[in-house]
Design a protein around this motif. Sequence first.
Motif, PDB file in Angstrom:
ATOM      1  N   THR A  14       0.831  -1.080   0.030  1.00 41.22           N
ATOM      2  CA  THR A  14       0.027  -0.004   0.084  1.00 41.22           C
ATOM      3  C   THR A  14       0.760   1.253  -0.063  1.00 41.22           C
ATOM      4  N   GLY A  15       1.888   1.056  -0.609  1.00 44.17           N
ATOM      5  CA  GLY A  15       3.087   2.378  -0.503  1.00 44.17           C
ATOM      6  C   GLY A  15       2.737   3.415  -1.807  1.00 44.17           C
ATOM      7  N   ALA A  16       3.988   3.988  -2.230  1.00 47.60           N
ATOM      8  CA  ALA A  16       3.922   4.980  -3.216  1.00 47.60           C
ATOM      9  C   ALA A  16       3.298   4.677  -4.501  1.00 47.60           C
ATOM     10  N   ILE A  17       3.796   3.279  -5.184  1.00 43.53           N
ATOM     11  CA  ILE A  17       3.520   3.085  -6.495  1.00 43.53           C
ATOM     12  C   ILE A  17       2.129   2.490  -6.313  1.00 43.53           C
ATOM     13  N   SER A  38      -2.011  -5.826   2.934  1.00 40.61           N
ATOM     14  CA  SER A  38      -1.119  -5.037   3.730  1.00 40.61           C
ATOM     15  C   SER A  38      -0.256  -6.057   4.658  1.00 40.61           C
ATOM     16  N   ARG A  39       0.711  -5.728   5.271  1.00 40.67           N
ATOM     17  CA  ARG A  39       1.097  -6.429   6.441  1.00 40.67           C
ATOM     18  C   ARG A  39       0.484  -5.793   7.701  1.00 40.67           C
ATOM     19  N   LYS A  43      -3.802  -0.421   7.580  1.00 40.45           N
ATOM     20  CA  LYS A  43      -3.478   0.138   6.353  1.00 40.45           C
ATOM     21  C   LYS A  43      -4.228  -0.403   5.150  1.00 40.45           C
ATOM     22  N   THR A  76       5.072  -4.413  -3.744  1.00 41.43           N
ATOM     23  CA  THR A  76       5.945  -4.642  -2.639  1.00 41.43           C
ATOM     24  C   THR A  76       7.588  -4.101  -3.009  1.00 41.43           C
ATOM     25  N   PRO A  77       8.418  -4.204  -1.962  1.00 43.26           N
ATOM     26  CA  PRO A  77       9.640  -4.072  -2.092  1.00 43.26           C
ATOM     27  C   PRO A  77      10.411  -5.192  -2.991  1.00 43.26           C
ATOM     28  N   ASN A  78      11.306  -4.794  -3.664  1.00 43.50           N
ATOM     29  CA  ASN A  78      11.676  -5.406  -4.803  1.00 43.50           C
ATOM     30  C   ASN A  78      12.075  -7.108  -4.260  1.00 43.50           C
ATOM     31  N   HIS A  81       9.260  -9.623  -4.571  1.00 41.53           N
ATOM     32  CA  HIS A  81       8.601  -9.957  -5.979  1.00 41.53           C
ATOM     33  C   HIS A  81       8.304 -11.351  -6.387  1.00 41.53           C
ATOM     34  N   GLU A  98       5.756  -5.467 -10.169  1.00 44.57           N
ATOM     35  CA  GLU A  98       6.458  -4.412 -10.145  1.00 44.57           C
ATOM     36  C   GLU A  98       8.052  -4.708 -10.531  1.00 44.57           C
ATOM     37  N   LYS A  99       8.736  -3.686 -11.079  1.00 40.70           N
ATOM     38  CA  LYS A  99      10.144  -3.822 -11.544  1.00 40.70           C
ATOM     39  C   LYS A  99      10.998  -3.885 -10.144  1.00 40.70           C
ATOM     40  N   TRP A 127       6.184  -0.376 -17.385  1.00 40.34           N
ATOM     41  CA  TRP A 127       4.988   0.255 -17.829  1.00 40.34           C
ATOM     42  C   TRP A 127       5.297   1.310 -19.037  1.00 40.34           C
ATOM     43  N   ARG A 167      14.965   2.650   1.191  1.00 44.70           N
ATOM     44  CA  ARG A 167      14.927   1.188   0.446  1.00 44.70           C
ATOM     45  C   ARG A 167      15.837   1.365  -0.826  1.00 44.70           C
ATOM     46  N   TYR A 184      15.136   0.314 -16.654  1.00 44.30           N
ATOM     47  CA  TYR A 184      14.261   1.097 -17.717  1.00 44.30           C
ATOM     48  C   TYR A 184      14.896   1.153 -19.114  1.00 44.30           C
TER      49      TYR A 184
END
Length: 348
Positions: A14-17, A38-39, A43, A76-78, A81, A98-99, A127, A167, A184
């Motif tokens: 549930t973060g920025a991206i 979410s953890r 949240k 979530t963080p890398n 994934h 996510e990348k 994307w 992070r 990218y």
Amino acid sequence: MAQDKPFGWGIMGTGAIAGLFAADLDLLPQARIVAAHSRSLEKAQSFVARFDGAKAYDDEAAFLADPAIEAVYIATPNHLHAAQALKAIAAGKPVLIEKPIALASADVEAISQAAGKRGVFAMEALWSRFLPAVHRAREQISAGRIGAIRRIRADLSYLHPEGPGSRFYDPALGGGAAFDLGVYPVSLTLHLLGEPEAVRGNWFAAGTGVDRRSSFRLDYPTAVAELSCGFDRNGANRLLIEGEAGGLILKAPFLKVQRLSWYADADKAVAAYDRGPGSLARLLDRLPQSGRLSESFAFPGNGLQFQAQAVMAAVRAGKSACAQMPLGESAAVLRIIEAVRAGPAGAA
Ligand SMILES: NC(=O)c1ccc[n+]([C@@H]2O[C@H](COP(=O)([O-])OP(=O)(O)OC[C@H]3O[C@@H](n4cnc5c(N)ncnc54)[C@H](OP(=O)(O)O)[C@@H]3O)[C@@H](O)[C@H]2O)c1
């Protein structure tokens, strides 16, 4: 979209991206968020509060069993994934990851095998490939507008000071410039030129041991790509494509490109690229110039809606992969990063 029922997305993280993705889904009337994981249950509840009927979870298995979810978006963080993608696939859920899709190319092979075996859709969320300007650039280049590609150059750099809790620098969270930014330009190069014959490069370590800056040289039979990325400065963040009969600049930031400048003379494209991001360059950019034609591909939102549309179309069509962003190319990008990281770190 074939069916009338809105496409149901479930979001992990549930973060920025995740917030930007949710905002871009608002632009697609045929998409809706039906669940978030979410953890922390609070949240997740706060994330789904504005989506009618959406469910909040703090339990992964329960989330992945939710029948309303037609595809899972992993935000979530890398370092999480690959494992989360495998769990989603095992639960039969199509997944947009996510990348970077994983921290090792071998993990992408595992995702690919699991998705293939289960017949479940899986794709990395790169994307930029789905942006209208990138689609136009690729189509025009294939049609011969600038002749065969001779060289691609790009730097993608955003200043992130090293500090505790970031992070970007945390090895435990899969930090580092190549994973965060390098994917990218490397992925876009593969989109245009395919896999290179040879890879060289170097990287500079941050205090935590991850790369603060990385550069990549990809050699092709008749072309070369010179790419770099870093957390040590804000870069010009454009991408230059030199062809044998012209040039193209993807305007900054090229990962979210909304404007293309085509040059009849590749040397003029090189000169414009080399002028850097200063105010003189911006002024010259605005003045009309013979032999240069600019095209605008403005879009609302953050640009994540185009990949979401592609995923929804593929999933509803029963596909297990997306031709525009195949898992094989996600693995190839990581192999390139691995090849460079296998060398010793340079002096900072
Ligand atoms: N496509 C793009 O343009 C773009 C831009 C930025 C980032 N990204 C990618 O998106 C991913 C997330 O980036 P972000 O900027 O959104 O990060 P972020 O703001 O830190 O959000 C990550 C979320 O993951 C969840 N999470 C689960 N386990 C975690 C853990 N052990 N530590 C920290 N968070 C954990 C957290 O949500 P809960 O607390 O709710 O569990 C957290 O809010 C990264 O892989 C990044 O590469 C992509």
